[in-house]
Design a protein around this motif. Structure first.
Motif, short mmCIF file in Angstrom:
data_model
loop_
_atom_site.label_atom_id
_atom_site.label_comp_id
_atom_site.label_asym_id
_atom_site.label_seq_id
_atom_site.Cartn_x
_atom_site.Cartn_y
_atom_site.Cartn_z
N LEU A 48 87.79 26.72 63.78
CA LEU A 48 88.93 27.64 63.91
C LEU A 48 88.77 28.58 65.11
O LEU A 48 89.77 29.03 65.68
N MET A 49 87.53 28.83 65.51
CA MET A 49 87.28 29.68 66.68
C MET A 49 87.21 28.88 67.97
O MET A 49 86.87 29.39 69.03
N GLY A 50 87.51 27.57 67.88
CA GLY A 50 87.61 26.74 69.07
C GLY A 50 86.33 26.04 69.48
O GLY A 50 86.26 25.51 70.58
N CYS A 51 85.32 26.04 68.62
CA CYS A 51 84.06 25.36 68.95
C CYS A 51 84.16 23.87 68.65
O CYS A 51 85.00 23.43 67.87
N ASP A 52 83.27 23.10 69.27
CA ASP A 52 83.20 21.66 69.06
C ASP A 52 82.52 21.37 67.73
O ASP A 52 81.39 21.83 67.48
N ALA A 53 83.16 20.62 66.85
CA ALA A 53 82.63 20.31 65.53
C ALA A 53 81.29 19.58 65.61
O ALA A 53 80.37 19.87 64.83
N ASP A 54 81.17 18.65 66.55
CA ASP A 54 79.91 17.89 66.67
C ASP A 54 78.76 18.81 67.07
O ASP A 54 77.63 18.63 66.61
N GLN A 55 79.03 19.80 67.92
CA GLN A 55 77.98 20.73 68.31
C GLN A 55 77.54 21.59 67.12
O GLN A 55 76.35 21.84 66.92
N ILE A 56 78.49 22.02 66.31
CA ILE A 56 78.16 22.81 65.13
C ILE A 56 77.31 21.98 64.17
O ILE A 56 76.29 22.46 63.65
N LYS A 57 77.71 20.74 63.95
CA LYS A 57 76.94 19.86 63.07
C LYS A 57 75.53 19.65 63.62
O LYS A 57 74.55 19.67 62.86
N ALA A 58 75.41 19.47 64.92
CA ALA A 58 74.09 19.29 65.54
C ALA A 58 73.23 20.53 65.35
O ALA A 58 72.03 20.43 65.08
N ALA A 59 73.85 21.71 65.47
CA ALA A 59 73.11 22.95 65.28
C ALA A 59 72.62 23.07 63.83
O ALA A 59 71.50 23.53 63.58
N LEU A 60 73.44 22.64 62.88
CA LEU A 60 73.04 22.68 61.47
C LEU A 60 71.89 21.70 61.21
O LEU A 60 70.94 22.02 60.50
N HIS A 61 71.96 20.51 61.81
CA HIS A 61 70.87 19.54 61.69
C HIS A 61 69.58 20.11 62.26
O HIS A 61 68.51 20.00 61.66
N GLU A 62 69.69 20.73 63.43
CA GLU A 62 68.52 21.32 64.08
C GLU A 62 67.91 22.42 63.21
O GLU A 62 66.69 22.54 63.11
N LEU A 63 68.77 23.20 62.60
CA LEU A 63 68.30 24.27 61.71
C LEU A 63 67.48 23.68 60.56
O LEU A 63 66.37 24.15 60.27
N ILE A 64 67.98 22.65 59.94
CA ILE A 64 67.28 22.01 58.82
C ILE A 64 65.96 21.40 59.28
O ILE A 64 64.91 21.57 58.64
N GLU A 65 66.00 20.67 60.39
CA GLU A 65 64.79 20.03 60.90
C GLU A 65 63.72 21.05 61.28
O GLU A 65 62.53 20.76 61.24
#
Length: 75
Positions: A48-65
């Motif tokens: 909703l703030m205009g960010c790329d969904a794939d980048q957000i998902k990648a950041a969440l994956h990185e957080l978990i890893e």
């Protein structure tokens, strides 16, 4: 939106045996549901703030890893 059915995993101990305590399984499943909800909210906010969904998902994956396992070798 991903419409695949969601089933809780069979929670396993480090030796591969399934966790058998129903209360532990209940807590683990609730944790996963809460994490899923938080991640979905973060993804929605970002999009909703205009960010790329794939980048957000990648950041969440990185957080978990990047999470460190607590209590390693204490059991």
């Amino acid at each position: 939106m991903n419409t695949r059915p969601k089933f809780p995993p069979t929670w396993r101990q480090p030796d591969g045996k399934p966790v058998s305590c129903l209360e532990k399984i209940k807590v683990l499943n609730q944790n996963i549901q809460e994490i899923e909800s938080l991640c979905a909210d973060a993804l929605e906010d970002g999009v909703l703030m205009g960010c790329d969904a794939d980048q957000i998902k990648a950041a969440l994956h990185e957080l978990i890893e990047g999470l460190e396992v607590p209590y390693t070798g204490k059991r």
